[in-house]
Design an enzyme around this catalytic site. Structure first.
Site, PDB file in Angstrom:
ATOM      1  N   LYS A  33      12.073  -9.117 -15.051  1.00  0.00           N
ATOM      2  CA  LYS A  33      12.017 -10.533 -14.671  1.00  0.00           C
ATOM      3  C   LYS A  33      12.573 -11.456 -15.750  1.00  0.00           C
ATOM      4  O   LYS A  33      12.757 -11.068 -16.899  1.00  0.00           O
ATOM      5  CB  LYS A  33      10.599 -10.907 -14.232  1.00  0.00           C
ATOM      6  CG  LYS A  33      10.325 -10.375 -12.822  1.00  0.00           C
ATOM      7  CD  LYS A  33       9.041 -10.841 -12.211  1.00  0.00           C
ATOM      8  CE  LYS A  33       8.931 -10.275 -10.784  1.00  0.00           C
ATOM      9  NZ  LYS A  33       7.570 -10.335 -10.269  1.00  0.00           N
TER      10      LYS A  33
ATOM     11  N   ARG B  67       4.161  -2.481 -10.812  1.00  0.00           N
ATOM     12  CA  ARG B  67       5.242  -2.490  -9.809  1.00  0.00           C
ATOM     13  C   ARG B  67       6.560  -2.580 -10.564  1.00  0.00           C
ATOM     14  O   ARG B  67       6.846  -3.591 -11.191  1.00  0.00           O
ATOM     15  CB  ARG B  67       5.027  -3.690  -8.880  1.00  0.00           C
ATOM     16  CG  ARG B  67       6.065  -3.831  -7.779  1.00  0.00           C
ATOM     17  CD  ARG B  67       5.808  -5.115  -6.981  1.00  0.00           C
ATOM     18  NE  ARG B  67       6.753  -5.261  -5.896  1.00  0.00           N
ATOM     19  CZ  ARG B  67       7.974  -5.777  -6.040  1.00  0.00           C
ATOM     20  NH1 ARG B  67       8.378  -6.197  -7.208  1.00  0.00           N
ATOM     21  NH2 ARG B  67       8.776  -5.869  -4.989  1.00  0.00           N
TER      22      ARG B  67
HETATM   23  N1  HH2 Z   1       7.678  -9.500  -7.441  1.00  0.00           N
HETATM   24  C1  HH2 Z   1       8.730  -9.517  -6.587  1.00  0.00           C
HETATM   25  C2  HH2 Z   1       8.539  -9.205  -5.228  1.00  0.00           C
HETATM   26  N2  HH2 Z   1       7.322  -8.860  -4.758  1.00  0.00           N
HETATM   27  N3  HH2 Z   1       5.029  -8.441  -5.133  1.00  0.00           N
HETATM   28  C3  HH2 Z   1       3.982  -8.404  -5.955  1.00  0.00           C
HETATM   29  N4  HH2 Z   1       2.769  -8.057  -5.507  1.00  0.00           N
HETATM   30  N5  HH2 Z   1       4.108  -8.723  -7.299  1.00  0.00           N
HETATM   31  C4  HH2 Z   1       5.297  -9.094  -7.844  1.00  0.00           C
HETATM   32  O1  HH2 Z   1       5.339  -9.406  -9.054  1.00  0.00           O
HETATM   33  C5  HH2 Z   1       6.443  -9.151  -6.979  1.00  0.00           C
HETATM   34  C6  HH2 Z   1       6.265  -8.809  -5.605  1.00  0.00           C
HETATM   35  C7  HH2 Z   1      10.078  -9.875  -7.099  1.00  0.00           C
HETATM   36  O2  HH2 Z   1      10.753  -8.740  -7.559  1.00  0.00           O
HETATM   37  P1  HH2 Z   1      11.811  -7.910  -6.710  1.00  0.00           P
HETATM   38  O3  HH2 Z   1      11.184  -7.305  -5.495  1.00  0.00           O
HETATM   39  O4  HH2 Z   1      12.482  -6.933  -7.591  1.00  0.00           O
HETATM   40  O5  HH2 Z   1      12.923  -8.963  -6.307  1.00  0.00           O
HETATM   41  P2  HH2 Z   1      13.266  -9.730  -4.966  1.00  0.00           P
HETATM   42  O6  HH2 Z   1      12.095 -10.557  -4.590  1.00  0.00           O
HETATM   43  O7  HH2 Z   1      14.464 -10.556  -5.336  1.00  0.00           O
HETATM   44  O8  HH2 Z   1      13.571  -8.700  -3.909  1.00  0.00           O
END
Ligand code: HH2
Length: 298
Positions: A232, A266
């Site tokens: 992040k 995660r």
């Molecule tokens: N972060 C993201 C998405 N979902 N869910 C939880 N519970 N906690 C988190 O910190 C979290 C999440 C963002 O990361 P990512 O899925 O890699 O990116 P994107 O939202 O752009 O798909």
């Protein structure tokens, strides 16, 4: 002493439909973004074959839960329609459900959650903590699904516009209690819930660092914590590195999180972060449970 550890064990049980996870041990949740525009891996796993291959790779590398998402939540991302999200997520859930994996669906839409649960998923990871869709809480309750209640200030569109808190940790803890009560009212038992402070969701760099520093304070809630620092922006802000160069920063955040009590991390980089988490967990325990080298001193 016996009573105390029995209570601790009970607090670490996460019931997700027919599965029971023992979160006394740290679990790695591998991220599988079936999206064109996720912030670090957008477009790589849109093809279901590529997604399934990536899922298998993550499981071999140590992931015990897979979190499948069909909509990016990065600031300013274009929202996906229900149809689009279903078209991305469902084929992957269907194919992975045939194996014995624990599957989580990363969605705020009740229709997507329901379809994924029907296809065999066990967990709903809802970044709106059941606030985004009035039908979400009834769906989670009806299926007895595990649910991740994540904190977010604002919405993905607005969340990075001057986030502010009286006390970021206390404010998030109060939010958790409020959402826990809402979940209870909807018929969702406490042992189905895991909390997540939502790293990067309506937080400045310092808010994220403060959450990590003071993560242990959430222990008083009596439910396991999930932490999602992977790749992040706050890491880029500290180290001055781009999104594809945040492995060590993620490792530091995972280690700090596990030492402070996080039960699930995660992450994208499953192999490296499984090792980091296992090592941090061994340090947290002061014991290398199950290691043949435990008493050798090498
Ligand atoms: N972060 C993201 C998405 N979902 N869910 C939880 N519970 N906690 C988190 O910190 C979290 C999440 C963002 O990361 P990512 O899925 O890699 O990116 P994107 O939202 O752009 O798909």
């Amino acid at each position: 002493m016996g009573d105390k550890s029995a209570t601790a064990n009970l607090r670490s049980i996460w019931r997700c439909r027919d599965r029971t996870l023992d979160l006394c041990r740290v679990h790695v949740m591998g991220i599988l973004n079936v999206t064109p525009d996720s912030f670090s891996d957008g477009g790589r796993y849109l093809d279901p074959d590529a997604a399934v291959a990536r899922a298998r790779e993550m499981v071999e590398s140590g992931a015990e839960i897979l979190d499948i998402g069909g909509e990016s939540t990065r600031p300013g991302a274009t929202p996906a329609t229900v149809e689009e999200e279903l078209r991305r997520v469902l084929p992957v859930v269907e194919r992975l459900a045939a194996s014995d994996l624990i599957l989580s669906v990363d969605t705020s839409k009740a229709a997507v959650a329901k379809a994924a649960l029907d296809a065999g998923a066990q967990i709903v990871n809802d970044i709106t903590a059941l606030r985004g869709d009035p039908d979400m809480a009834p769906v989670v309750a009806q299926y007895g699904a595990g649910v991740v209640l994540m904190h977010m200030q604002g919405t993905p569109r607005t969340m990075q516009k001057e986030p502010s808190y009286a006390d970021v940790v206390a404010d998030i803890a109060a939010f958790f209690e409020e959402r826990r009560a809402a979940a209870k009212d909807a018929g969702i038992a406490d042992d189905r819930i895991v909390f997540d402070p939502g790293i990067g969701f309506g937080k400045t760099v310092d808010h994220n660092l403060t959450i990590l520093k003071r993560l242990g304070e959430f222990e008083a809630l009596g439910r396991p914590l999930l932490l999602g620092p992977s790749r992040k922006r706050f890491i880029g802000a500290v180290l001055g590195t781009d999104v594809d160069d945040r492995l060590e920063g993620t490792a530091a955040a995972v280690a700090a999180g596990v030492l402070a009590g996080a039960a699930i991390v995660r992450v994208h980089d499953v192999k490296a972060m499984s090792r980091v988490a296992r090592m941090a967990e061994a340090i947290r325990r002061g014991a290398a449970a199950g290691s043949p080298a435990a008493d050798r001193g090498d």
